[in-house]
Design a protein around this motif. Structure first.
Motif, mmCIF file in Angstrom:
data_model
loop_
_atom_site.group_PDB
_atom_site.id
_atom_site.type_symbol
_atom_site.label_atom_id
_atom_site.label_comp_id
_atom_site.label_asym_id
_atom_site.label_seq_id
_atom_site.Cartn_x
_atom_site.Cartn_y
_atom_site.Cartn_z
ATOM 1 N N ASN A 1 0.999 -1.213 -0.030
ATOM 2 C CA ASN A 1 0.111 0.001 0.036
ATOM 3 C C ASN A 1 0.731 1.271 -0.008
ATOM 4 O O ASN A 1 1.663 1.538 0.887
ATOM 5 N N THR A 2 1.038 1.866 -1.040
ATOM 6 C CA THR A 2 2.058 3.069 -1.472
ATOM 7 C C THR A 2 1.120 4.404 -1.317
ATOM 8 O O THR A 2 1.857 5.370 -1.193
ATOM 9 N N GLY A 3 -0.203 4.263 -0.870
ATOM 10 C CA GLY A 3 -0.826 5.377 -0.789
ATOM 11 C C GLY A 3 -1.567 5.990 -2.102
ATOM 12 O O GLY A 3 -2.478 6.797 -2.185
ATOM 13 N N ASP A 4 -0.980 5.374 -3.043
ATOM 14 C CA ASP A 4 -1.633 5.763 -4.649
ATOM 15 C C ASP A 4 -1.183 4.688 -5.709
ATOM 16 O O ASP A 4 0.084 4.241 -5.516
ATOM 17 N N TYR A 5 -2.030 4.726 -6.545
ATOM 18 C CA TYR A 5 -1.686 3.567 -7.662
ATOM 19 C C TYR A 5 -0.304 4.161 -8.493
ATOM 20 O O TYR A 5 0.256 3.195 -8.987
#
Length: 527
Positions: free
Chosen positions: A484-488
C-alpha cells in the motif's frame, strides 16, 4: 576554444597549490586529554566557536536535535577544514565556468551524505578502539561504514609514549585499507552529557577526499542506483547526476519549472494532460546525459514522446560521444507543448554500459520519455520487462483479462489489458485495473543460469494485492504481497530472488488478488 583538458590540469594544479598554501591555516589549543563538558554535544560545539560551519551543515540536514539529545560519537571538523574545502571547491568551479556554492547552497543530498559520516551511532571511547584492527563504526544515516583505531604517538624518544590519537577512516564500503580515506584527531574523548566528541586535525579535508570531486564532477553518474536498462524506458527528467556542463547543458540559471530536481538547472515541470513530468523551456544546443546498460547488440525501435507548439523540432542521440545512426528525428508540431505524441525510429545499439546523450539540434518542444524495444527478439534477462509489452496473440494466448476493453486506452488500445500512462517520475506506462485471475505472458531470453534479484515495481492505495511469476508454467516466486503506497501511481519495489536457467522461456505475470497497478519487473544478477 580553450582546451578542456588544459583547464582541468590547471584546475588541479591550483587545487594542489591551494592545499599547500593553506596547510598552516587554523590553530588548535586543545590538550589531548580527557575533558568533560556540563552540557549536550550540541552545546559543547556551540560553545567552542570553532565548529560554526559544521553546525550550519548539521542544521541544513536536520540533525541539530540529534546532537542535542541523542547518544552519539562526533568526529568534529573545524571551521578551518570547511573553509579550506569550500575555497578549493570554488576555485575549480570558477575554472569550469560554474557559479560558486556554499554550505547553504550545496545540494541537500550531497551535504547529507557527507555530514552523516561525522556522527557515529552510540558512544565509543578511544579505549574501545585499541584492538589491533580497530573497530567498525556506523554513521548515523544509511548504515554507512566508518572505522576507528586508537594509537599512541611517540614522544621524547619513547615509542608509543606520547598522546593518544584516533585514526578515523571512511572505508568506502571496501575491505582494502589502502583504499580508505583517513583523518586523525587532535583531541579525543571529550565527554558531554549526551555523548563523546573527538576533534579532527586542521589539515583534514571536509568530506575526506570526496567533497571537491562530488561538487565539481568531471564525469556524470546515474540518477538512480543503477544505469537504465535497454530495452526499457527512460524518463527524461532522470538525467545523470553531475551538474551543468557535466551531466547536462542548460542555458537557464535555474530549474524554471521547479519540479522534481530544483537544485539542477534543467527545466522540469508537470505534463498536466498526462499527469507526469516533462522537460520544458528547451533551447537549441542543450543536452542531457543518461548512463545505460544495453543488454544485447541489435536493432531497437526508439520512441520519443514529446509535445510541441511549433514544427520541425530536431534531436539526435549520441552514445559514448558518437552520433547514433538513424537517431536523428524531425518532430512535427503536436498542437501545443502539453499535447503529446510518439515518434519512432530504428537504431543499432551495442551491448554493454554506455553514456547516452540526447542533443537538441533545434529546440521547440517539451520532452516526456524515451522507450527502446528490441526488433523481433525476446526481452533479455538480466534486464527490465516493461509489463505493457506482453506477447502478441490476444486473449487467452498472450494474456487473460476479465474485460474486453483497455480501460486506460493507452499504448495498445485495441487489446484487453488495461494500460495507462505512468504518472509522476520515470515516464512510460503501467498496467492497471488489475483483477483476480488475470495474467500476461512475456517471451524472455535468460543469458546465464543463476540467481537473480527480482524487483516488481507497483503501487496501490490498498493492501490486498498479490502476484506471482511463472517460468514455463512453474511458479518461481511464490505469492508476493503488493504494498500500500498510498496511490496507484506512487510506486515502490517488491523484491525477491529467483533461480533461472539459461535459454528462452515464457514468463507469466499472474494476478492472484487484484488491487494494484504495476509498471515493470527488473532482473539483476544476484552477485
Amino acid at each position: 576554444m580553450i582546451n578542456v583538458k588544459i583547464l582541468l590540469v590547471a584546475g588541479l594544479g591550483i587545487l594542489l597549490l591551494s592545499l599547500g598554501c593553506k596547510k598552516d591555516s587554523g590553530y588548535y589549543s586543545y590538550q589531548n586529554q580527557l575533558r568533560e563538558f556540563d552540557g549536550s554535544t550540541l552545546e559543547f560545539l556551540q560553545s567552542e566557536h570553532q565548529y560554526d560551519s559544521f553546525l550550519l551543515a548539521v542544521e541544513r540536514v536536520h540533525l541539530t536535535d540529534t546532537l542535542k539529545s541523542g547518544l552519539y560519537t562526533v568526529f568534529a571538523p573545524t571551521d578551518a577544514s570547511f573553509k579550506q574545502a569550500i575555497e578549493n571547491m570554488n576555485t575549480l568551479r570558477t575554472i569550469q565556468g560554474r557559479g560558486h556554492m556554499f554550505i547553504s547552497t550545496v545540494p541537500f543530498e550531497q551535504l547529507d551524505t557527507l555530514v552523516s559520516r561525522y556522527i557515529i551511532r552510540d558512544t565509543f571511547p578511544s579505549r574501545a578502539m585499541v584492538l589491533q584492527d580497530g573497530i567498525g563504526l556506523t554513521a548515523i544515516r544509511y548504515n554507512y561504514p566508518m572505522h576507528g583505531k586508537f594509537n599512541r604517538t611517540d614522544a621524547e624518544g619513547h615509542v608509543n609514549g606520547g598522546p593518544g590519537v584516533i585514526r578515523f577512516s571512511d572505508t568506502k564500503g571496501v575491505i582494502y585499507t589502502n583504499r580508505w580515506s583517513n583523518a586523525t584527531t587532535v583531541a579525543i574523548d571529550i565527554k558531554t552529557k549526551t555523548g563523546l566528541v573527538n576533534v579532527l586535525d586542521k589539515d583534514h579535508m571536509f568530506g575526506f577526499d570526496e567533497f571537491i570531486p562530488r561538487m565539481n564532477p568531471t564525469v556524470s553518474t546515474p540518477w538512480n542506483e543503477f544505469p537504465f536498462y535497454i530495452p526499457g524506458v527512460i524518463g527524461l527528467e532522470q538525467f545523470n547526476r553531475g551538474g551543468n556542463k557535466v551531466a547536462y547543458l542548460d542555458f537557464s540559471l535555474n530549474n524554471q519549472g521547479g519540479q522534481y530536481r530544483p537544485a539542477d538547472q534543467v527545466d522540469i515541470t508537470t505534463a498536466s494532460s498526462e499527469n507526469g513530468l516533462k522537460v520544458g523551456w528547451t533551447e537549441t544546443g542543450e543536452w542531457m546525459d543518461y548512463t545505460v546498460e544495453v543488454t544485447e547488440t541489435g536493432e531497437y525501435d526508439m520512441t520519443l514522446r514529446y509535445g510541441s507548439g511549433g514544427s520541425d523540432g530536431r534531436v539526435h542521440l549520441e552514445v559514448d560521444g558518437k552520433p547514433v545512426v538513424g537517431s536523428a528525428l524531425v518532430m512535427p508540431g503536436t498542437g501545443g507543448y502539453d499535447n503529446f505524441r510518439d515518434i519512432t525510429t530504428t537504431i543499432q545499439l551495442t551491448a554493454g554500459r554506455h553514456l547516452m546523450k540526447i542533443y537538441y539540434d533545434f529546440a521547440n518542444f517539451d520532452l516526456r520519455f524515451l522507450k527502446f524495444l528490441r526488433k523481433g527478439a525476446p526481452m533479455t534477462i538480466p534486464g527490465v520487462i516493461t509489463l505493457e509489452d506482453f506477447d502478441a496473440g490476444g486473449e487467452g494466448v498472450a494474456y487473460h483479462d476479465n474485460n474486453t476493453g483497455n480501460n486506460g486506452g493507452k499504448y495498445r488500445p485495441s487489446e484487453g489489458v488495461d494500460i495507462d500512462f505512468s504518472r509522476n517520475e520515470g515516464g512510460g506506462y503501467q498496467v492497471g485495473w488489475t483483477e483476480t485471475g488475470e495474467w500476461m505472458n512475456y517471451t524472455v531470453m535468460v543469458k546465464s543460469t543463476g540467481y537473480y534479484t527480482t524487483n516488481i515495481l507497483a503501487g496501490s492505495n490498498r493492501s490486498d494485492g498479490v502476484v506471482h511469476l511463472e517460468f514455463d508454467g512453474v511458479d518461481v516466486t511464490g505469492q508476493l504481497k503488493m504494498p500500500n503506497t498510498g496511490d496507484y501511481h506512487k510506486r515502490q519495489n517488491v523484491t525477491t530472488s529467483v533461480y533461472l536457467t539459461k535459454g528462452t522461456h515464457v514468463m507469466r505475470f499472474f494476478v492472484d488478488h487484484e488491487g494494484f497497478d504495476v509498471k515493470s519487473v527488473t532482473f539483476r544478477p544476484l552477485n
